[in-house]
Design a protein around this motif. Structure first.
Motif, PDB file in Angstrom:
ATOM      1  N   PHE A   1       0.811  -1.219   0.000  1.00 43.66           N
ATOM      2  CA  PHE A   1       0.000   0.000   0.000  1.00 43.66           C
ATOM      3  C   PHE A   1       0.850   1.278   0.000  1.00 43.66           C
ATOM      4  N   THR A   2       2.141   1.145  -0.265  1.00 42.81           N
ATOM      5  CA  THR A   2       2.993   2.331  -0.317  1.00 42.81           C
ATOM      6  C   THR A   2       2.583   3.219  -1.492  1.00 42.81           C
ATOM      7  N   MET A   3       2.330   4.503  -1.216  1.00 47.31           N
ATOM      8  CA  MET A   3       1.837   5.429  -2.235  1.00 47.31           C
ATOM      9  C   MET A   3       2.947   6.332  -2.762  1.00 47.31           C
ATOM     10  N   ASP A   4       2.791   6.794  -4.013  1.00 42.06           N
ATOM     11  CA  ASP A   4       3.651   7.835  -4.582  1.00 42.06           C
ATOM     12  C   ASP A   4       2.763   8.753  -5.424  1.00 42.06           C
ATOM     13  N   ASP A   5       3.325   9.845  -5.946  1.00 41.82           N
ATOM     14  CA  ASP A   5       2.526  10.851  -6.670  1.00 41.82           C
ATOM     15  C   ASP A   5       1.866  10.280  -7.921  1.00 41.82           C
ATOM     16  N   ASP A   6       2.576   9.409  -8.624  1.00 44.19           N
ATOM     17  CA  ASP A   6       2.012   8.843  -9.858  1.00 44.19           C
ATOM     18  C   ASP A   6       0.746   8.037  -9.558  1.00 44.19           C
ATOM     19  N   LEU A   7       0.813   7.229  -8.502  1.00 39.67           N
ATOM     20  CA  LEU A   7      -0.348   6.404  -8.143  1.00 39.67           C
ATOM     21  C   LEU A   7      -1.516   7.282  -7.700  1.00 39.67           C
ATOM     22  N   LEU A   8      -1.220   8.284  -6.887  1.00 34.67           N
ATOM     23  CA  LEU A   8      -2.285   9.169  -6.407  1.00 34.67           C
ATOM     24  C   LEU A   8      -2.897   9.974  -7.546  1.00 34.67           C
ATOM     25  N   THR A   9      -2.066  10.398  -8.494  1.00 31.39           N
ATOM     26  CA  THR A   9      -2.564  11.143  -9.654  1.00 31.39           C
ATOM     27  C   THR A   9      -3.519  10.286 -10.476  1.00 31.39           C
TER      28      THR A   9
ATOM     29  N   VAL B   1      -3.600  17.031 -11.964  1.00 33.78           N
ATOM     30  CA  VAL B   1      -4.114  15.694 -12.294  1.00 33.78           C
ATOM     31  C   VAL B   1      -4.682  15.685 -13.711  1.00 33.78           C
ATOM     32  N   VAL B   2      -5.506  16.691 -14.028  1.00 31.75           N
ATOM     33  CA  VAL B   2      -6.123  16.758 -15.357  1.00 31.75           C
ATOM     34  C   VAL B   2      -5.051  16.941 -16.429  1.00 31.75           C
ATOM     35  N   ALA B   3      -4.063  17.756 -16.134  1.00 31.07           N
ATOM     36  CA  ALA B   3      -2.999  18.030 -17.107  1.00 31.07           C
ATOM     37  C   ALA B   3      -2.188  16.772 -17.419  1.00 31.07           C
ATOM     38  N   LYS B   4      -1.988  15.907 -16.433  1.00 34.28           N
ATOM     39  CA  LYS B   4      -1.144  14.717 -16.613  1.00 34.28           C
ATOM     40  C   LYS B   4      -1.932  13.487 -17.091  1.00 34.28           C
ATOM     41  N   SER B   5      -3.274  13.561 -17.097  1.00 34.72           N
ATOM     42  CA  SER B   5      -4.079  12.335 -17.301  1.00 34.72           C
ATOM     43  C   SER B   5      -4.872  12.331 -18.592  1.00 34.72           C
ATOM     44  N   GLY B   6      -4.407  13.040 -19.587  1.00 33.30           N
ATOM     45  CA  GLY B   6      -5.125  13.080 -20.856  1.00 33.30           C
ATOM     46  C   GLY B   6      -5.352  11.699 -21.458  1.00 33.30           C
ATOM     47  N   ASP B   7      -4.314  10.842 -21.379  1.00 38.19           N
ATOM     48  CA  ASP B   7      -4.439   9.494 -21.960  1.00 38.19           C
ATOM     49  C   ASP B   7      -5.485   8.663 -21.221  1.00 38.19           C
ATOM     50  N   VAL B   8      -5.551   8.839 -19.900  1.00 40.94           N
ATOM     51  CA  VAL B   8      -6.538   8.090 -19.104  1.00 40.94           C
ATOM     52  C   VAL B   8      -7.953   8.466 -19.531  1.00 40.94           C
ATOM     53  N   PHE B   9      -8.184   9.771 -19.727  1.00 39.15           N
ATOM     54  CA  PHE B   9      -9.524  10.222 -20.108  1.00 39.15           C
ATOM     55  C   PHE B   9      -9.890   9.753 -21.516  1.00 39.15           C
ATOM     56  N   LYS B  10      -8.923   9.802 -22.428  1.00 40.77           N
ATOM     57  CA  LYS B  10      -9.202   9.354 -23.793  1.00 40.77           C
ATOM     58  C   LYS B  10      -9.535   7.859 -23.830  1.00 40.77           C
ATOM     59  N   GLN B  11      -8.786   7.112 -23.015  1.00 43.90           N
ATOM     60  CA  GLN B  11      -8.998   5.670 -23.004  1.00 43.90           C
ATOM     61  C   GLN B  11     -10.348   5.305 -22.406  1.00 43.90           C
ATOM     62  N   ARG B  12     -10.703   5.936 -21.301  1.00 47.31           N
ATOM     63  CA  ARG B  12     -11.900   5.524 -20.565  1.00 47.31           C
ATOM     64  C   ARG B  12     -13.155   6.280 -20.993  1.00 47.31           C
ATOM     65  N   LEU B  13     -12.991   7.497 -21.501  1.00 55.59           N
ATOM     66  CA  LEU B  13     -14.169   8.291 -21.869  1.00 55.59           C
ATOM     67  C   LEU B  13     -14.311   8.470 -23.376  1.00 55.59           C
ATOM     68  N   ARG B  14     -13.260   8.068 -24.091  1.00 60.43           N
ATOM     69  CA  ARG B  14     -13.225   8.250 -25.548  1.00 60.43           C
ATOM     70  C   ARG B  14     -13.419   9.719 -25.960  1.00 60.43           C
ATOM     71  N   THR B  15     -12.967  10.597 -25.119  1.00 56.44           N
ATOM     72  CA  THR B  15     -13.004  12.027 -25.424  1.00 56.44           C
ATOM     73  C   THR B  15     -12.021  12.748 -24.506  1.00 56.44           C
ATOM     74  N   GLU B  16     -11.761  14.002 -24.795  1.00 59.03           N
ATOM     75  CA  GLU B  16     -10.874  14.797 -23.952  1.00 59.03           C
ATOM     76  C   GLU B  16     -11.676  15.641 -22.982  1.00 59.03           C
ATOM     77  N   LEU B  17     -11.023  16.070 -21.881  1.00 57.32           N
ATOM     78  CA  LEU B  17     -11.620  17.048 -20.984  1.00 57.32           C
ATOM     79  C   LEU B  17     -11.157  18.433 -21.442  1.00 57.32           C
ATOM     80  N   VAL B  18     -12.138  19.301 -21.730  1.00 54.92           N
ATOM     81  CA  VAL B  18     -11.838  20.638 -22.261  1.00 54.92           C
ATOM     82  C   VAL B  18     -12.147  21.682 -21.194  1.00 54.92           C
ATOM     83  N   ALA B  19     -11.284  22.701 -21.107  1.00 58.01           N
ATOM     84  CA  ALA B  19     -11.477  23.762 -20.109  1.00 58.01           C
ATOM     85  C   ALA B  19     -12.822  24.444 -20.313  1.00 58.01           C
ATOM     86  N   TYR B  20     -13.435  24.796 -19.191  1.00 58.57           N
ATOM     87  CA  TYR B  20     -14.801  25.340 -19.196  1.00 58.57           C
ATOM     88  C   TYR B  20     -14.892  26.648 -19.988  1.00 58.57           C
TER      89      TYR B  20
END
Length: 884
Positions: A781-789, A834-853
C-alpha cells in the motif's frame, strides 16, 4: 365377528380411513364438526384435573361389582365362541361360524382393551380378518344394517331403525344402544374420550366406511405380469426409489380393483344384466349395443346415463324373461384416467396407426400421491390389454405444501394467490422455482413467494443484464469499427484468450451434461447446473471482461473476440433454458436474433437442443477450470485485503505491487497467464509470484476437539498439544500428504483446520496479506505521486460516467466534456495537475478529452452539469451536445 348392529357401528376401529379392496364407500354423516384441540391447561388446572381423576378412579373401584376369576393371554381365547351382545344376526353362527374369537396383529393392547369386534362391512382390517378366518366369503352379501344415508335399517330392531348412526342427544342411536346394554346387564363402563376420526374434507362432517356391491377387476390374476412390467428394463422412474419401493410393494400385494361407483354422472359401465343376475352381457361399442337392442345406431349419439339407461336388451333365455337392463353404476374416475392413452385417440375405433406409433408414451409426470392412483391404473389397464406398461419414463413430483408445512387448502387459503405471483414475478420464475426444489425428487416442499422473488433477483436479472450489456457493446463495436456484428461459429477454435476459452469449454461441458441428464429425466441435476453456469457467466466472465468488451484500451479485435464468445453463450443458453423459462428466452432470443443472420428461426422454440462440439480435448475443461479458480481465488483474497486494510486509499487508486504466494507452481503459472485480469480487478501495477511459503506464510493447525475427542478419547488432549506444536516443515508435509502421525495416532486433514496467515515478522502497515487457506495474497500500500494522480483521474472519470447515467445517455451517445476546478490551497495534489497529466486516461476511458470550461461556446447545448468534491478541492463537469 358379525356382532349386533350396535357393536358394528360404535366400535372405534371401524372408522378406518383406508379403502376396503376399493369397495368401501365413504358416507358423509350429519353436520357434526371436528372437535378443536383444547388449549394446554395451566399448572394449577392440571393439578385440579389430576385430583378429580383420582377421585373418579376411587369411586369406580368402590362401584366394582365384578370379581376377577382368572387372567390369561389373548391367544388362549382364540377359537372360543361367545354370546353376542345383541341377537340380531344370530343365524350367522351356524351359517358362517361367526361369534368366535380370532387373532390378528393389527389389534394392539396399548389402545382400548385389546379386544375389537369385527364388522366386515365397515372396515378394511375387519373385512380382511373375517375373510382370512372364513367368517365371510369373497363375493357373498355382507351383514350391513346401514343404508346409503347412514340410517339404521329394520334388521337391528324397531328401537334403532330409522336412527342416524352419528345422531346426537338422548334419543340418538348411541344413547339407545347404551340403555339397552345397561338394561341387559352388559354395560361395564360408559365414558367419553377424544380420538382421531375421519371427516369429509369438503363438508367437514364425520365419515363412516361401508361396503357396497361393486364391479371388480381381477388384478391378482395379472399380478406377476404387473411386477415384471415395473422392472427398470420396461420403465424408468425418477426417483427410482418410488418404483422399487412403494409402487413395487403395492403391486406385490395387489388386490381386486373396484371400478364401479354409485353416481349419476360419469361413464356408464357397459354391462347389461337380467333381473335375477344370471345373464350378463358386456357391450363393446355403439354398433354392438344397437345390434343387441334393436335400436338404430344413428340415434345413439351420447352414451351418458340419461341417454342410454332406457335401452334394454332381450334376455337370451327367451320371451318369458324380462329384458336385461344396464347396471346402474358408472366407472370410477380412476378407470377413466387409466384409459387416457386410448380414450384420447378414440382407439380402437379411430387413429389405430397413430396410437400404435405413440404407445407407450415417452414419459408422464404426476404427484407422489398418484402412486396408488393414476400410475397404478395406467399400469393395470395397459398390462391387461397389451401386456406392457403405458409409459417408458415417469417423473414423480413431490407435494407442494403451504409455507407452514400444511397441505394447501382453498378453505384455509393458506397460500398466496398464484395469479398475483405470476403478475408480480412471471410464470417463468414460478416454474424455475418449483423445478429447482425437492419436488422433482418426489419430496415435500414448502412454497414461499420469497423464493420466486429470489429467482428473479439472483438468476433472471443478472442473466438479463448480461444480455443487455452484450447488446450495448455490440452496438458500440459497430459504431467504432464501422462493421456489422455477426456471429462467428469458429470462435470455439480461434479463441486465444484464457477466459474466452474457459467460458466456451464450460458451455460445451454444460451442453454435454444437459443432453445426458435430460435423457435420464434428471431435472434435479440439470437445473442447479444451469443456474451455476449463469452465475459463472455473470459473476466471472462478464464481470472480468467488461472493459475488454467495451474496447476501453482501444483494442477492437479483443473486444470482438470477447463479444463473440458472450454471444455464443447467450444464444446457446436461450436454447438450453427454453423448456424451463420459455417466455424469457423468447424475448432474449428476439433481441439476439439479428446477429444470427438472415436464416435465423423466428422463435427459439423452433430450434433443436444444441449438440456438443468437438473442438476440445479431454482434460481441457479441467485445466481451464483450474486456471479460473486460481484467478478467482487471488482476486477474492486481494479484494479482502483492499477492503480491510486500505485506510484512506480509494479502490480507484492503483497500488504498486501484489505478491502471490503458493506452494504449487502450476497455480502460479495460471495466475501469471491471467495477470491482466488480476491487475484490472485489484487495480495493481505489478505482480510478483513466489513459492517461498517459509518466508511469507505462517501456518497454524487448529485441531477439531469434537472429532478428535470422539475418536481418540483421553488421548485427544496429548494429540491436541502435539498438533499445535508442529513446525512449518511438518505442517507442509501434513498439508501435502493429508495425514500426520502424532502421539502414536494418525490424524487427517479433515480433523483439523489448517489456517494460513501472513508471516507476522514481515507484516507492516503498508505490506498486508490475506489467505483463504490455499493461496496467500500480499499487497503493498505504499503510495507515490504517480499512483495518487492516476487515482484522482479515475475519480474524475467515475464522476463523468455517473453524470452520463444521470442524464440518461446511452453508452454510444457522444458528448463533449468541459470542466473547471477550484483547487484548495492546502491540497497537496492539485486537481489542475491531475487533469494536465491524465489526458491518456480520459481518452482511453471516456473516448473524449476534458476541455477547459472557458472554451465552451456561448450557444452550447448543456445536457447536464454538476459540481463534485474530491478531497478538499472541487471540480465542475458539464456534458455538452457536440456540434454537427
Amino acid at each position: 365377528g358379525g356382532g349386533g348392529g350396535a357393536d358394528i357401528i360404535n366400535d372405534e376401529d371401524l372408522f378406518d380411513d383406508g379403502p376396503v379392496d376399493g369397495a368401501m364407500q365413504a358416507l358423509s354423516l350429519g353436520s357434526k364438526k371436528k372437535k378443536k384441540k383444547k388449549e394446554a391447561p395451566k399448572p394449577e388446572q392440571e393439578a385440579k384435573e389430576e385430583a378429580k381423576k383420582e377421585e373418579k378412579q376411587a369411586e369406580k373401584k368402590k362401584e366394582k361389582s365384578y370379581e376377577i376369576l382368572e387372567e390369561m393371554k389373548g391367544e388362549d381365547l382364540v377359537g372360543l365362541e361367545y354370546k353376542p351382545l345383541f341377537d340380531f344376526f344370530a343365524s350367522q353362527r351356524e351359517k358362517n361360524g361367526a361369534f368366535r374369537v380370532v387373532a390378528d396383529d393389527y389389534v394392539l393392547d396399548g389402545n382400548g382393551v385389546g379386544i375389537v369386534h369385527q364388522a366386515p362391512a365397515f372396515g378394511e382390517d375387519d373385512y380382511r380378518v373375517c375373510l382370512e378366518n372364513g367368517i365371510i366369503k369373497r363375493g357373498e352379501e355382507l351383514v350391513c344394517p346401514v343404508d346409503d344415508n347412514g340410517i339404521y335399517t329394520a334388521e337391528v330392531g324397531e328401537d334403532l331403525a330409522g336412527k342416524h348412526v352419528k345422531g346426537k342427544g338422548a334419543d340418538s342411536a348411541d344413547s339407545i344402544i347404551c340403555r339397552k346394554l345397561k338394561a341387559a346387564g352388559r354395560l361395564v363402563l360408559k365414558e367419553e374420550y377424544d380420538h382421531e376420526y375421519p371427516f369429509c374434507w369438503r363438508s367437514d362432517t364425520p365419515l363412516i366406511y361401508r361396503a357396497v356391491p361393486s364391479w371388480f377387476v381381477n388384478v391378482p390374476k395379472i399380478k406377476e405380469q404387473l411386477v415384471a412390467n415395473n422392472s427398470r428394463e420396461k420403465t424408468v422412474w425418477v426417483p427410482e426409489n418410488v418404483q422399487t419401493g412403494r409402487f413395487h410393494n403395492w403391486l406385490v400385494d395387489a388386490r381386486d380393483w373396484a371400478v364401479s361407483r354409485n353416481r349419476y354422472w360419469g361413464t356408464p359401465i357397459p354391462v347389461w344384466q337380467s333381473e335375477d343376475g344370471k345373464e350378463i352381457k358386456v357391450i363393446g361399442s355403439i354398433e354392438e349395443l344397437a345390434k343387441a337392442s334393436g335400436v338404430d345406431a344413428k340415434t345413439i349419439t351420447d352414451i351418458h346415463r340419461d341417454k342410454i339407461d332406457h335401452i334394454t336388451i332381450p334376455d337370451p333365455r327367451g320371451e318369458g324373461y324380462p329384458p336385461m337392463k344396464r347396471t346402474t353404476e358408472v366407472f370410477d374416475c380412476w378407470f377413466e384416467s387409466g384409459s387416457m392413452p386410448y380414450g384420447q385417440l378414440h382407439y380402437p375405433f379411430e387413429n389405430k396407426e397413430s396410437f400404435e406409433a405413440k404407445f407407450p408414451a415417452d414419459f408422464i409426470a404426476e404427484g407422489l400421491d398418484q402412486t396408488r392412483g393414476w400410475f397404478y391404473t395406467l399400469m393395470v389397464i395397459s398390462t391387461a390389454l397389451f401386456g406392457q406398461p403405458a409409459f417408458k419414463n415417469l417423473i414423480v413430483n413431490g407435494l407442494v405444501l403451504a409455507a407452514d408445512g400444511k397441505k394447501m387448502s382453498k378453505r384455509l387459503k393458506n397460500y398466496p394467490d398464484p395469479r398475483k405471483i405470476i403478475n408480480d414475478y412471471g410464470a417463468d420464475a414460478l416454474r424455475l422455482y418449483l423445478i429447482n426444489s425437492p419436488v422433482v425428487r418426489a419430496q415435500e416442499f414448502r412454497f414461499k413467494k420469497e423464493g420466486v422473488k429470489g429467482v428473479v433477483k439472483e438468476v433472471f436479472l443478472p442473466w438479463y443484464h448480461a444480455m443487455r450489456f452484450f447488446l450495448e457493446n455490440a452496438r458500440r463495436y459497430e459504431m467504432v469499427s464501422g462493421k456489422k456484428f455477426e456471429k462467428r461459429d469458429n470462435i470455439y477454435t480461434e479463441a486465444t484468450n484464457q477466459m474466452d476459452k474457459w467460458i466456451l469449454l464450460r458451455l460445451n461441458e454444460l451442453v454435454r451434461f444437459f443432453r445426458k441428464e435430460m435423457k435420464a429425466y434428471h431435472l434435479y441435476t440439470v437445473i442447479p447446473e444451469l443456474m451455476r453456469f449463469i452465475e459463472d457467466l455473470t459473476n466471472k466472465y462478464v464481470k472480468y471482461n467488461r472493459d475488454r468488451m467495451k474496447g476501453t484500451d482501444g483494442n477492437l479485435d479483443e473486444a470482438l473476440c470477447s463479444l463473440q464468445a458472450l454471444f455464443q453463450v447467450l444464444n446457446t443458453m436461450c436454447c438450453l433454458m427454453a423448456p424451463f423459462t420459455p417466455f424469457l428466452v423468447e424475448y432474449m432470443y428476439g433481441k439476439l436474433k439479428v446477429a444470427n443472420g438472415a436464416d435465423a428461426e423466428d422463435s427459439v422454440h423452433f430450434l433443436m437442443i444444441p449438440e456438443e462440439k468437438s473442438f476440445d480435448k479431454e482434460g481441457d475443461a479441467k485445466i481451464a477450470d483450474f486456471c479460473i479458480s486460481a484467478l478467482v481465488s487471488v482476486v477474492d483474497n486481494g479484494r479482502v485485503v483492499r477492503t480491510n486494510s486500505s485506510g484512506n486509499i480509494s479502490g480507484r487508486t492503483p497500488l504498486r505491487k501484489m505478491l502471490i504466494v503458493h506452494s504449487d507452481q502450476k497455480f502460479l503459472d495460471a495466475a501469471k497467464d491471467l495477470q491482466t485480469y488480476i491487475k484490472d480487478q485489484i487495480n495493481v501495477k505489478e505482480i510478483e509470484l513466489s513459492t517461498d511459503l517459509k518466508k511469507y506464510a505462517h501456518f497454524k493447525v487448529i485441531p477439531d476437539r469434537r472429532k478428535l475427542g470422539k475418536r481418540l478419547g483421553r488421548k485427544q488432549s496429548a494429540c491436541h498439544k502435539a498438533l499445535c506444536a508442529l513446525n512449518m516443515d511438518q505442517i507442509q508435509k501434513f498439508r501435502a500428504e493429508g495425514k500426520i502421525e502424532v502421539e502414536g495416532e494418525t490424524v487427517t486433514l479433515d480433523e483439523v483446520e489448517l489456517k494460513v496467515e501472513m508471516n507476522p515478522k514481515i507484516k507492516t502497515k503498508e505490506f498486508v496479506g490475506q489467505s483463504d487457506g490455499d493461496v496467500l495474497v500480499i499487497l503493498d500500500f505504499t503510495m507515490d505521486d504517480d499512483l495518487l494522480t492516476e487515482g484522482k483521474a479515475r475519480d474524475i472519470t467515475q464522476n463523468v460516467q455517473g453524470l452520463r447515467k444521470a442524464a440518461k445517455l446511452n453508452p454510444t451517445d457522444k458528448v463533449e466534456v468541459y470542466y473547471k476546478i477550484e483547487d484548495h490551497k492546502d491540497e497537496k495534489l492539485k486537481l489542475t495537475d491531475v487533469v494536465a497529466k491524465s489526458g491518456d486516461v480520459f481518452k482511453q476511458r471516456l473516448r473524449t478529452e476534458l476541455v477547459a470550461y472557458d472554451k465552451m461556446a456561448k450557444d452550447a447545448n448543456k445536457i447536464k452539469e454538476e459540481t463534485f468534491t474530491l478531497g478538499k478541492s472541487k471540480i465542475t463537469i458539464a456534458l455538452v451536445t457536440p456540434k454537427k
